[in-house]
Enzyme design. Structure first.
Site, PDB file in Angstrom:
ATOM      1  N   CYS A 105      13.354  15.523   6.517  1.00 11.69           N
ATOM      2  CA  CYS A 105      14.999  14.669   7.529  1.00 11.69           C
ATOM      3  C   CYS A 105      16.230  14.107   6.142  1.00 11.69           C
ATOM      4  O   CYS A 105      17.127  15.742   6.389  1.00 11.69           O
ATOM      5  CB  CYS A 105      13.984  13.405   7.052  1.00 11.69           C
ATOM      6  SG  CYS A 105      15.474  12.563   9.785  1.00 11.69           S
ATOM      7  N   HIS A 200       9.649  14.274  10.563  1.00 10.81           N
ATOM      8  CA  HIS A 200       8.306  13.668   9.423  1.00 10.81           C
ATOM      9  C   HIS A 200       6.915  13.404   9.656  1.00 10.81           C
ATOM     10  O   HIS A 200       7.047  13.281  10.264  1.00 10.81           O
ATOM     11  CB  HIS A 200       8.504  11.817   9.664  1.00 10.81           C
ATOM     12  CG  HIS A 200       9.905  11.196   9.111  1.00 10.81           C
ATOM     13  ND1 HIS A 200      10.040  10.940   7.754  1.00 10.81           N
ATOM     14  CD2 HIS A 200      11.163  11.036   9.967  1.00 10.81           C
ATOM     15  CE1 HIS A 200      11.517  10.530   7.807  1.00 10.81           C
ATOM     16  NE2 HIS A 200      12.241  10.774   8.944  1.00 10.81           N
ATOM     17  N   GLU A 202       5.023  13.453   7.297  1.00 12.49           N
ATOM     18  CA  GLU A 202       4.492  12.188   6.288  1.00 12.49           C
ATOM     19  C   GLU A 202       3.319  10.971   7.622  1.00 12.49           C
ATOM     20  O   GLU A 202       2.215  10.388   7.181  1.00 12.49           O
ATOM     21  CB  GLU A 202       4.946  11.763   5.438  1.00 12.49           C
ATOM     22  CG  GLU A 202       5.833  10.332   5.990  1.00 12.49           C
ATOM     23  CD  GLU A 202       7.497  11.058   6.266  1.00 12.49           C
ATOM     24  OE1 GLU A 202       7.263  12.629   6.056  1.00 12.49           O
ATOM     25  OE2 GLU A 202       8.322  10.955   5.802  1.00 12.49           O
ATOM     26  N   GLY A 257     -10.834 -10.050  -7.470  1.00 15.08           N
ATOM     27  CA  GLY A 257     -10.742  -9.251  -6.701  1.00 15.08           C
ATOM     28  C   GLY A 257     -10.795  -7.858  -7.345  1.00 15.08           C
ATOM     29  O   GLY A 257     -11.579  -7.872  -8.128  1.00 15.08           O
ATOM     30  N   VAL A 258     -10.661  -6.647  -6.441  1.00 17.95           N
ATOM     31  CA  VAL A 258     -10.620  -6.214  -6.246  1.00 17.95           C
ATOM     32  C   VAL A 258     -10.463  -5.362  -7.593  1.00 17.95           C
ATOM     33  O   VAL A 258     -11.540  -4.256  -8.369  1.00 17.95           O
ATOM     34  CB  VAL A 258     -11.794  -5.121  -5.154  1.00 17.95           C
ATOM     35  CG1 VAL A 258     -10.148  -5.145  -4.362  1.00 17.95           C
ATOM     36  CG2 VAL A 258     -12.004  -3.638  -5.404  1.00 17.95           C
ATOM     37  N   ARG A 328       7.504 -17.920  -7.753  1.00 13.47           N
ATOM     38  CA  ARG A 328       6.396 -16.951  -7.589  1.00 13.47           C
ATOM     39  C   ARG A 328       6.681 -15.939  -9.400  1.00 13.47           C
ATOM     40  O   ARG A 328       6.097 -16.015 -10.350  1.00 13.47           O
ATOM     41  CB  ARG A 328       6.922 -15.508  -7.203  1.00 13.47           C
ATOM     42  CG  ARG A 328       6.176 -15.694  -5.511  1.00 13.47           C
ATOM     43  CD  ARG A 328       6.944 -14.160  -5.005  1.00 13.47           C
ATOM     44  NE  ARG A 328       6.258 -14.067  -3.859  1.00 13.47           N
ATOM     45  CZ  ARG A 328       5.190 -13.308  -3.412  1.00 13.47           C
ATOM     46  NH1 ARG A 328       4.880 -12.291  -4.575  1.00 13.47           N
ATOM     47  NH2 ARG A 328       4.968 -13.383  -2.394  1.00 13.47           N
ATOM     48  N   ASP A 492      -8.147 -40.625  20.290  1.00 15.05           N
ATOM     49  CA  ASP A 492      -6.900 -41.819  21.257  1.00 15.05           C
ATOM     50  C   ASP A 492      -6.361 -42.004  20.940  1.00 15.05           C
ATOM     51  O   ASP A 492      -5.335 -42.714  21.401  1.00 15.05           O
ATOM     52  CB  ASP A 492      -7.910 -42.473  22.303  1.00 15.05           C
ATOM     53  CG  ASP A 492      -8.873 -42.503  23.643  1.00 15.05           C
ATOM     54  OD1 ASP A 492      -8.609 -41.212  23.721  1.00 15.05           O
ATOM     55  OD2 ASP A 492      -9.359 -42.936  24.308  1.00 15.05           O
ATOM     56  N   GLU A 553       1.994 -11.916   3.692  1.00 17.61           N
ATOM     57  CA  GLU A 553       2.093 -13.555   3.208  1.00 17.61           C
ATOM     58  C   GLU A 553       3.242 -14.510   4.235  1.00 17.61           C
ATOM     59  O   GLU A 553       4.094 -12.906   4.183  1.00 17.61           O
ATOM     60  CB  GLU A 553       2.198 -13.276   1.820  1.00 17.61           C
ATOM     61  CG  GLU A 553       1.210 -12.743   0.736  1.00 17.61           C
ATOM     62  CD  GLU A 553      -0.545 -13.924   1.390  1.00 17.61           C
ATOM     63  OE1 GLU A 553      -0.623 -14.676   1.436  1.00 17.61           O
ATOM     64  OE2 GLU A 553      -1.121 -13.029   0.805  1.00 17.61           O
TER      65      GLU A 553
END
Ligand SMILES: Nc1ncnc2c1ncn2[C@@H]1O[C@H](COP(=O)(O)OP(=O)(O)OP(=O)(O)O)[C@@H](O)[C@H]1O
Ligand SMILES: O=c1[nH]c(=O)c2[nH+]cn([C@@H]3O[C@H](COP(=O)(O)O)[C@@H](O)[C@H]3O)c2[nH]1
Ligand SMILES: NC(=O)CC[C@H](N)C(=O)O
Ligand SMILES: [Mg+2]
Length: 555
Positions: A105, A200, A202, A257-258, A328, A492, A553
């Site tokens: 492109c 494209h 991809e 985590g993995v 962060r 109530d 997130e």
């Protein structure tokens, strides 16, 4: 990864990346120069699917500064038009490198522009599907003109996303394919293996796009498909041993985590007990996460893990902070502070026990390619969408050097690696959980009370997902606590309480994502349990935005 080949995969600077020396020496590699297209990373993925290693660098990368020789170069698309004043330019050395070049492109337009053709805005914008017609070249034409589309049907659907077009063919080039609106849909240089395609290849909507890329990478560039996870393990263990030396010690940031589990297992295989895994309880983990991870890593991974309780330190620093980026950065910085303190403590302990270990110089992190991909955009920091705690959120003057064995990999590659390392499926298949944890899922100030609400709602949400047998169909699921109150009626009585939003997405690589379509009764049960069991919540929402335009997130 620093601007010019650092000695290790990982490097704290979010500057342009370079491939670790050992990988390039061991594998045929393709260089992808990124001009800022939203699909650039997909080119990387596709090439790796052919078991060919490839590295994406910003288009500002000068070939002369590259310490390795690619077998071929791909120029990505771009939001720019080549005739704009600030448009990114290709390094002319690319066309003199003596290796095949493929412009996609904008890459095609910039190539044509470089070789003297005019590129202009077109009346016939093409967004979406077009039918490409491959032009068979005359028998006496140079053989390479037919190579890119060899074996591809004469007509097939491709995916376009452009509004500019070539006014004419650059001198010395031949048109090798057309579409109705793009008379120069694919071109090739008559002598050198320089190709340009307007579509494209991809994206999966280009039916035979992957085959076109395979033709380029395997047949034209001649890459040997040697990049497999088996060979990666072998090379990486070797590299870690050389880097760390016979006595060096490594401290590891491990979260359960993995990514960090796989990194930890690899490190343990490489240097055994000289690796010290540390999990930090930063006060914004999931309910009972620290205890569960401790058990899981010791039992399932055989890695000795220390959990450091730093909840008060983190929560005190977060008090009063509402800005997501500030949260962060605070978390990223505090993580490093804790690791440096812990590293010094371990060194003292090893010495006191008369152990052999040297200084702890290295910090292992489970950073992945998607964590860094934004920071290597040629657009620089202005394009940063969010600072990943383990990339842009690091301390500037940190003493520990980073070792990040997975920094070049995508999540599914890491999962494959985990399986090869015999890491149990429940660990390999875990949904990701971000380092800044609930702090980026609690919109507004992070207080202990808010953490408790978010933890309880999250535990119910995940529990119901598991009970419905949907956990493995979803890539990531969590609750976000919104900074608003709404009126409700419970028992109530009028309530004026907070609102929680459920988010569940399906994604292959976390770069794009779609929301998960829950059956109504499952959502009903989740909502019912959360409003009944979590004090402080009177409304449950479900988020139906994909990424883009949202991110996974909330901040
Ligand atoms: N609580 C924690 N204690 C120690 N290290 C952490 C913690 N949270 C994150 N990290 C470090 O930051 C890195 C990036 O976090 P990230 O969440 O992307 O990866 P992960 O936790 O290993 O895997 P996953 O993405 O599946 O959650 C981790 O690989 C790990 O090195
Ligand atoms: O360890 C992490 N530290 C971070 O600072 C961070 N920010 C986002 N994420 C995770 O990255 C993936 C993509 O998230 P976004 O669509 O929100 O950018 C999702 O899986 C997010 O959970 C993080 N992980
Ligand atoms: N996707 C692209 O690379 C687009 C290139 C250029 N901006 C165009 O519109 O034609
Ligand atoms: Mg995590």
């Amino acid at each position: 990864m620093a601007a010019i080949a650092p000695p290790v995969n990982g490097d704290a600077t979010p500057a342009p990346a370079q491939l670790a020396d050992s990988i390039v020496q061991a594998f045929d590699s393709i260089l992808i120069l990124d001009f800022g297209s939203q699909y650039s990373h997909l080119i990387v993925r596709r090439c790796r699917e052919f078991n060919v290693y490839c590295e994406m660098l910003p288009c500002t990368q000068k070939l002369a500064d590259l310490k390795w020789k690619p077998k071929g170069i791909i120029l990505s698309g771009s939001p720019f038009s080549v005739y704009e004043k600030d448009a990114p330019r290709v390094d002319p050395a690319v066309y003199e490198a003596g290796v095949p070049v493929l412009g996609v492109c904008y890459g095609l337009q910039e190539t044509a522009n470089f070789f003297g053709a005019r590129v202009e805005a077109s009346d016939h914008r093409e967004y979406g599907e077009a039918i490409i017609k491959v032009l068979q070249q005359p028998a006496d034409a140079p053989a390479h003109l037919n190579r890119l589309f060899e074996g591809i049907p004469t007509e097939s659907p491709v995916w376009m996303s452009h509004s500019d077009r070539l006014h004419s063919l650059p001198e010395g080039f031949t048109t090798i394919a057309t579409t109705e609106s793009a008379p120069f849909a694919a071109i090739a240089h008559n002598e050198k293996e320089i190709y340009g395609i307007q579509f494209h290849p991809e994206v999966t909507h280009s039916l035979r796009g992957k085959d076109v890329l395979r033709r380029f990478v395997i047949d034209i560039c001649g890459c040997a498909p040697g990049w497999t996870m088996e060979s990666f393990i072998e090379k990486e263990i070797e590299r870690i041993r050389t880097l760390v030396g016979p006595k060096g010690q490594v401290i590891g940031a491990v979260s359960g985590g993995v990514d960090s589990s796989v990194a930890a297992k690899l490190m343990h295989e490489a240097i055994g007990d000289r690796f010290h895994a540390i999990m930090v309880d930063n006060g914004v983990l999931r309910l009972n996460e620290a205890q569960q991870v401790h058990k899981m890593l010791c039992e399932d991974l055989g890695v000795n893990l220390t959990v450091v309780d730093a909840a008060d330190l983190f929560l005190d620093k977060l008090a009063g902070v509402t800005d997501p980026e500030k949260k962060r950065k605070i978390i990223g910085n505090t993580f490093i502070e804790v690791f440096e303190e812990k590293a010094a403590e371990i060194e003292r302990e090893v010495k006191a026990a008369g152990g052999e270990g040297g200084e702890i110089e290295w910090l292992l992190q489970g950073t992945l390619y998607p964590d860094v991909i934004e920071s290597i955009s040629f657009k620089g920091p202005s394009a940063t969408i969010k600072t990943h705690h383990n990339v842009g959120g690091l301390l500037d003057d940190m003493k520990l050097k980073l070792i990040e064995p997975l920094r070049e990999l995508f999540k599914d590659e890491v999962r494959a690696l985990g399986r090869l390392l015999h890491i149990p499926e429940h660990l390999v298949g875990r949904h990701p959980f971000p380092g800044p944890g609930l702090a980026i899922r609690i919109l507004g100030e992070v207080t202990r009370e808010q953490v408790k609400i978010a933890q309880e709602a999250d535990a119910i949400f995940i529990d119901e997902i598991r009970k419905a047998g949907l956990y493995d169909q979803i890539s990531q699921a969590f609750c976000a606590l919104l900074p608003v109150r709404a009126v409700g009626v419970q028992g109530d009585r009028r309530t004026y309480e907070q609102v929680i939003c459920l988010r569940a997405v399906k994604t292959e690589d976390f770069m794009t994502a779609d929301w998960f379509d829950f059956p109504g009764p499952v959502l009903r049960k989740m909502s019912n349990r959360i409003t009944n069991e979590v004090k402080g919540i009177n409304r449950v929402l479900y988020e139906v935005t994909s990424k883009p335009p949202a991110t996974i997130e909330f901040c």
